[in-house]
Scaffold this motif. Structure first.
Motif, PDB file in Angstrom:
ATOM      1  N   ALA A  75      10.289  40.890  42.973  1.00 41.89           N
ATOM      2  CA  ALA A  75      11.444  40.214  42.389  1.00 41.89           C
ATOM      3  C   ALA A  75      12.213  39.430  43.449  1.00 41.89           C
ATOM      4  CB  ALA A  75      12.358  41.240  41.715  1.00 41.89           C
ATOM      5  N   THR A  76      12.329  39.995  44.644  1.00 42.62           N
ATOM      6  CA  THR A  76      13.034  39.303  45.731  1.00 42.62           C
ATOM      7  C   THR A  76      12.295  38.031  46.119  1.00 42.62           C
ATOM      8  OG1 THR A  76      13.888  41.400  46.571  1.00 42.62           O
ATOM      9  CG2 THR A  76      13.874  39.531  48.097  1.00 42.62           C
ATOM     10  N   GLU A 134      12.718  35.319  43.389  1.00 42.97           N
ATOM     11  CA  GLU A 134      14.049  34.709  43.384  1.00 42.97           C
ATOM     12  C   GLU A 134      14.180  33.711  44.535  1.00 42.97           C
ATOM     13  OE1 GLU A 134      18.763  35.976  43.111  1.00 42.97           O
ATOM     14  OE2 GLU A 134      17.285  37.433  43.803  1.00 42.97           O
ATOM     15  N   ARG A 135      13.653  34.081  45.696  1.00 40.00           N
ATOM     16  CA  ARG A 135      13.685  33.142  46.823  1.00 40.00           C
ATOM     17  C   ARG A 135      12.867  31.896  46.511  1.00 40.00           C
ATOM     18  NH1 ARG A 135      12.516  36.822  52.203  1.00 40.00           N
ATOM     19  NH2 ARG A 135      14.435  38.069  52.201  1.00 40.00           N
ATOM     20  N   TYR A 193      14.916  29.641  44.058  1.00 41.24           N
ATOM     21  CA  TYR A 193      16.108  28.992  44.618  1.00 41.24           C
ATOM     22  C   TYR A 193      15.795  28.182  45.866  1.00 41.24           C
ATOM     23  CZ  TYR A 193      19.146  31.000  41.171  1.00 41.24           C
ATOM     24  OH  TYR A 193      19.761  31.292  39.980  1.00 41.24           O
ATOM     25  N   ARG A 239      25.913  28.636  43.214  1.00 40.00           N
ATOM     26  CA  ARG A 239      24.986  29.707  43.625  1.00 40.00           C
ATOM     27  C   ARG A 239      25.682  31.063  43.613  1.00 40.00           C
ATOM     28  NH1 ARG A 239      20.331  29.085  46.779  1.00 40.00           N
ATOM     29  NH2 ARG A 239      20.302  31.350  46.601  1.00 40.00           N
ATOM     30  N   TYR A 269      19.456  30.295  36.556  1.00 39.90           N
ATOM     31  CA  TYR A 269      19.187  29.022  37.218  1.00 39.90           C
ATOM     32  C   TYR A 269      19.459  27.839  36.288  1.00 39.90           C
ATOM     33  CZ  TYR A 269      16.528  25.500  39.880  1.00 39.90           C
ATOM     34  OH  TYR A 269      16.147  24.390  40.580  1.00 39.90           O
ATOM     35  N   GLU A 273       9.611  37.257  34.994  1.00 41.82           N
ATOM     36  CA  GLU A 273      10.720  37.426  35.937  1.00 41.82           C
ATOM     37  C   GLU A 273      11.375  36.088  36.233  1.00 41.82           C
ATOM     38  OE1 GLU A 273      13.299  39.454  38.605  1.00 41.82           O
ATOM     39  OE2 GLU A 273      11.819  40.315  37.242  1.00 41.82           O
ATOM     40  N   VAL A 274      10.567  35.073  36.509  1.00 41.52           N
ATOM     41  CA  VAL A 274      11.130  33.753  36.812  1.00 41.52           C
ATOM     42  C   VAL A 274      11.800  33.162  35.575  1.00 41.52           C
ATOM     43  CG1 VAL A 274      10.597  31.410  37.558  1.00 41.52           C
ATOM     44  CG2 VAL A 274       9.460  33.352  38.656  1.00 41.52           C
ATOM     45  N   LEU A 334      15.106  34.544  35.328  1.00 42.07           N
ATOM     46  CA  LEU A 334      16.026  33.980  36.319  1.00 42.07           C
ATOM     47  C   LEU A 334      16.517  32.599  35.897  1.00 42.07           C
ATOM     48  CD1 LEU A 334      14.141  34.945  39.607  1.00 42.07           C
ATOM     49  CD2 LEU A 334      16.306  35.913  38.790  1.00 42.07           C
TER      50      LEU A 334
END
Length: 758
Positions: free
Chosen positions: A371-372, A375-376, A379, A413, A419, A526-527, A530
Motif C-alpha cells: 500500500a505504501t 501510494e508513492r 502521488y 496534498r 487523488y 488499492e489505487v 486512492l
C-alpha cells in the motif's frame, strides 16, 4: 436445571423424540392420550398458519396484477409496482418448511409487562391473516422473540413456559409432520405462577398444578443459581438440555448449510442482535456457530434497519465459491434474498485473470507494505509548476506565481482527500486565487464566471502538469514494469531482491495490453480507492477473516468505511502465508481497530472425541486462542494405520454409506485424483469441490477448500501428507479434522504428525 417436560409422538427415526420420564421429584406429565390431545391442538394451529401463509402468497400475486391499473404519476406507479413485485417474489421464494419452531407463554406478572398473559408462536417470519391482523406467528427477529433465546432460570423475564416443537427431518411444515413438543418451565422462582399458561403441557387438573407449584417453590435460591450457571456454561438457558435442540443440531447434514434459528444459544443471540453501528469480531472454535451467527446477524439487521440497509446494502464475503455455495440457502430460508454474497476476488475484480504470480511475488503483493509503494507511485505523478500561469479574462490577464501554485499543491496534498478529488480541489483553489485578484479590481464574481475560469486553457494545462488524471491500470503497470519507478516507490519499503520479484518479467507495451494476476486486482483496487473512494455497504459480514491478507483487508475496509463489520474466524485455522498473527492486527487493517473480540469456545457441531484429537494440534500452532470444547458426547472417532490406502478408503466410505448423512473424503491436494479414481473403480459415485456430481453422497475434497464446510462422516487420508504440503500444514490439518459432525475416520500408512502421535 430448569424443568423440562417432554411430549413426544413417534420414534426418533420418524422425527419425534423418545419419551423420557420427568426429572426426579417432578410430577409426572399427563397420560399419553392427554399428550396426544395437546399435540393435536398444535397440529391444528399449524394448519391455520399454513392456510394463512398460502393466502398471503396468493394475495401478493393478485396485488401485483391489481397494481398495474393503479392511477397516479409515473414515478409513484413504478415505485408501487416495484414494491409489489419484490414482495410477491420474496414470498414465492419462501422455503417450504415449518412456519414455527417455538412458543412463549408469559406469566400473569408485572415482569411480563405488555406481554402479560400473552402467548406467542415464534418462526422464521411473521404470519398473519392479513397485514393489519395480530400475528399468528412472530418473526424470530422481533423484540419479543429475544425472550425465546435469552430467558433462563435465573432471569425468566416474565416467561412462564418456553415450548419447543419437533418436526420430522426435512419437514415441509405439514401439520402431520409436527412430531413432538417439549416444555421448559421458567417461572418457578415465583412458585410456578405461570404453570396455568401451559396446562395442557404440564397437567390438566388443579391438584397437579398446585403440586407442581409447591415443588418449584421448595427449590432454594442456591438451586436456582446452580441452574443458571449451567445455562450460562454453554447450555443456552436450557438449550443443551433440550432433546429437541440436540436432535436438530445432530441431524444429518445433506446439501447446503441450514439456518440455526431454532437452536440459537444466548451467547450467539447476543452477537446476532448487536446494533447496526456496532462492529464485532468473533473468535470462534470449530463448530461454535460463528458462520451461522454472522448470517443470522445479517438477517436481523435487514429486519431491524430495513431502510438504511436497503439504501446502503449488505455484503457477505466468503473465502471461496465452494463455501458460498454451501451457505447460499441460509439467508433465503430466513426471508432475505437480495444480499450480495461474494469472495474478495469478486469484490476487487476489474479484468479477467490471465496470469499467475510466483509465490514470492504473491506474498509481497498481499503485504501491507504494498500500500505504501502504491501510494508513492500514484502521488509521484503530482508535480510543482516551474512557471506562473496567466489566465485571460476579457481585457485582463490574471497571473498566479509559481510559489503560490506550489503552496496550493502542498495544501491539497495535506488534506488527505482522494487523488481525484484533490485534482478538483487544486482547480478550485487556483480559481480562488484568481477570484481574489478580480474582485479587488472589479467587485464580486458569479458562479458562472468561476466555472469559466476553472475551465480555461491555462488552468487545464496547470492541472495536467501538477495533478494529472490518473488511471489505476497505468499506475500499476508503470510500477511493475519500470525499474526506475519501482525503485522510487519502493525505496525503504522493499529491498532489491523483493523489487525484482515484484517486477514483471516481460513488460507490456501499454497498460491496455497488460495481463493481470489475481494479486494485481488487489493493487488496482488499492489505487482505485486512492483515486476515488468506492461506494460502501451499510454492513459487511466477513467469514474466515483470519486468512485475509492486509491488502484484502484494506479492500474490505474501503467497502465498509461508513458502515459496520461482522468479522468471523479462528486463528487456529489460519492457513494462508499472510494469515493474521492477532485479531487486533487484523482489525486495524480492516479499519475497525477498536472493535471488541468475542470468543465462542463451545462447539455444538464437532463431537467431543473429534475435538479432543484436534486439540492436540493447538499447542503447535503458535496462536493465542481459548481452548475449544464440545457439548457433543455422541459421535465416533477411529484412527487406523493401514497397509493399502486405496482399499482402506473404499472400505471406510462403504461403511459410512451404510448410515445416514453426507460423506467427505479429504486428502492432500495432489492425491484427490487418485482417491477419486479408486472410489469410482469400486463403483462409488463421487462429487467434487466445484459441484460436479453434486447428486452423489460422497464428496472428494482437497484439504485446501474444506474450511467452513461440514459433513456427517469424514474420512481423512494420510494426515502427514496434508501437514507437509504447505508451511502452515498443521493449521490445515486442524481444519480438516474438525469437519466431522458424526464420525471421523483417520487413515494413515505413514506415522502421524507428532502432536497427534501422543
Amino acid at each position: 436445571m430448569t424443568s423440562h417436560v417432554q411430549h413426544t409422538h413417534g420414534t426418533r427415526e420418524a422425527g419425534g423424540l423418545d419419551h423420557k420420564p420427568p426429572p426426579e421429584g417432578e410430577p409426572a406429565p399427563e397420560n399419553a392420550p392427554r399428550l396426544e390431545d395437546e399435540l393435536a391442538l398444535e397440529r391444528a394451529y399449524a394448519a391455520v398458519c399454513r392456510a394463512a401463509m398460502t393466502r398471503r402468497v396468493d394475495d401478493a400475486g393478485d396485488q401485483v396484477v391489481a397494481g398495474e391499473d393503479v392511477s397516479g404519476d409515473g414515478a409513484s406507479a413504478e415505485a408501487l409496482g416495484r414494491y409489489l413485485r419484490t414482495r410477491a417474489r420474496q414470498l414465492a421464494q419462501e422455503p417450504d418448511r415449518p412456519l414455527f419452531f417455538g412458543r412463549l407463554d408469559f406469566e400473569d406478572s408485572e415482569e411480563a409487562g405488555e406481554h402479560r398473559r400473552q402467548r406467542y408462536y415464534v418462526g422464521r417470519r411473521r404470519v398473519a391473516e392479513h397485514p393489519a391482523a395480530p400475528p399468528l406467528v412472530i418473526d424470530w427477529r422481533a423484540p419479543v422473540s429475544r425472550a425465546y433465546y435469552r430467558a433462563s432460570a435465573l432471569e425468566p423475564g416474565g416467561v412462564a413456559v418456553r415450548r419447543r416443537f419437533g418436526w420430522a427431518p426435512w419437514s415441509h411444515g405439514s401439520p402431520e409432520e409436527l412430531t413432538g413438543l417439549e416444555d421448559e418451565y421458567l417461572d418457578h422462582s415465583r412458585g410456578g405462577g405461570g404453570a396455568d399458561a401451559a396446562d395442557g403441557a404440564a397437567s390438566a387438573d388443579g391438584r397437579e398444578r398446585r403440586e407442581y407449584r409447591a415443588h418449584r417453590a421448595r427449590r432454594t435460591r442456591r438451586d436456582e443459581e446452580k441452574d443458571a450457571e449451567a445455562g450460562r456454561d454453554g447450555e443456552g438457558g436450557g438449550g443443551a438440555a433440550s432433546a429437541i435442540v440436540a436432535a436438530e443440531i445432530e441431524r444429518p447434514r445433506l446439501g447446503p448449510m441450514r439456518d440455526i434459528v431454532a437452536t440459537i444459544q444466548p451467547e450467539q443471540d447476543e452477537l446476532v442482535r448487536s446494533g447496526l453501528n456496532t462492529s464485532v469480531c468473533v473468535q470462534g472454535a470449530p463448530g461454535s456457530g460463528k458462520t451461522a451467527v454472522g448470517l443470522h446477524r445479517a438477517a436481523y439487521l435487514l429486519y431491524t434497519f430495513p431502510e438504511r440497509l436497503q439504501r446502503a446494502g449488505l455484503l457477505v464475503i466468503g473465502p471461496n465459491r465452494t463455501f458460498l455455495r454451501y451457505i447460499s440457502e441460509v439467508l433465503p430460508s430466513l426471508g432475505e434474498i437480495d444480499i450480495a454474497q461474494l469472495t474478495v476476488g469478486d469484490v476487487v475484480a476489474r479484468h479477467p485473470v490471465r496470469r499467475v504470480d510466483t509465490e514470492a511475488a504473491a506474498v509481497l503483493k498481499h503485504s501491507h507494505r504494498m500500500a505504501t509503494a502504491l501510494e508513492r507511485a500514484l502521488y509521484a505523478r503530482v508535480g510543482y509548476p516551474a512557471d506562473s500561469i496567466a489566465v485571460p479574462d476579457g481585457s485582463y490577464r490574471w497571473r498566479v506565481g509559481a510559489p503560490d501554485l506550489a503552496r496550493v499543491v502542498d495544501e491539497v496534498r495535506g488534506t488527505g482527500v482522494p487523488y481525484g478529488i484533490g485534482r478538483e480541489h487544486l482547480r478550485s483553489r487556483v480559481v480562488t486565487l484568481i477570484r481574489q485578484q478580480a474582485e479587488r479590481r472589479a467587485g464580486p464574481k458569479s458562479v458562472t464566471w468561476a466555472r469559466r475560469i476553472g475551465r480555461s486553457k491555462p488552468v487545464a494545462a496547470l492541472l495536467e502538469t501538477a495533478w494529472p488524471v490518473a488511471r489505476p491500470e497505468e499506475v500499476v503497470a508503470v510500477l511493475l514494469s519500470d525499474p526506475a519507478a519501482m525503485e522510487a516507490a519502493a525505496d525503504g519499503v522493499f529491498d532489491d531482491a523483493e523489487q525484482r520479484a515484484l517486477r514483471w518479467a516481460a513488460p507490456p507495451r501499454s497498460a491496455k495490453s497488460a495481463t493481470w494476476s489475481a494479486e494485481d486486482m488487489l493493487l488496482l483496487d488499492e489505487v482505485a480507492g486512492l483515486i476515488e473512494r468506492p461506494g460502501g455497504y451499510g454492513h459487511v459480514v466477513v467469514d474466515e477473516a483470519q486468512d485475509l491478507s492486509p491488502m484484502q483487508c484494506r479492500a474490505i475496509a474501503r467497502r465498509s468505511a461508513f458502515g459496520s463489520l461482522t468479522v468471523l474466524g479462528d486463528l487456529a485455522q489460519a492457513t494462508a502465508p499472510w494469515s493474521a498473527g492477532s485479531w487486533r492486527e487484523q482489525l486495524t487493517h480492516l479499519g475497525k481497530a477498536q472493535a471488541p473480540v468475542v470468543p465462542l469456545t463451545t462447539g455444538f457441531r464437532v463431537p467431543a472425541a473429534v475435538m479432543e484429537l484436534a486439540n492436540r494440534l493447538v499447542g503447535a500452532l503458535g496462536v493465542d486462542v481459548p481452548p475449544a470444547r464440545s457439548l457433543r458426547r455422541d459421535g465416533e472417532l477411529a484412527v487406523s494405520a493401514v497397509d493399502d490406502m486405496a482399499s482402506a478408503t473404499v472400505s471406510a466410505v462403504r461403511a459410512a454409506l451404510d448410515r445416514e448423512g453426507s460423506v467427505a473424503v479429504i486428502t492432500a491436494d495432489h492425491a484427490v485424483a487418485a482417491t477419486s479414481a479408486a472410489l469410482r473403480t469400486a463403483g462409488i459415485g463421487t462429487a467434487s469441490a466445484d459441484g460436479v456430481g453434486a447428486a452423489a453422497r460422497v464428496t472428494v475434497l482437497p484439504a485446501t477448500v474444506v474450511k467452513g464446510l461440514e459433513y456427517d462422516h469424514v474420512v481423512v487420508v494420510e494426515p502427514a501428507a496434508i501437514a507437509e504440503s504447505e508451511p502452515r500444514g498443521l493449521h490445515r490439518l486442524y481444519v480438516v479434522l474438525t469437519r466431522a459432525v458424526s464420525r471421523l475416520d483417520v487413515l494413515h500408512t505413514r506415522p502421524l504428525p507428532e502432536p497427534l502421535a501422543v
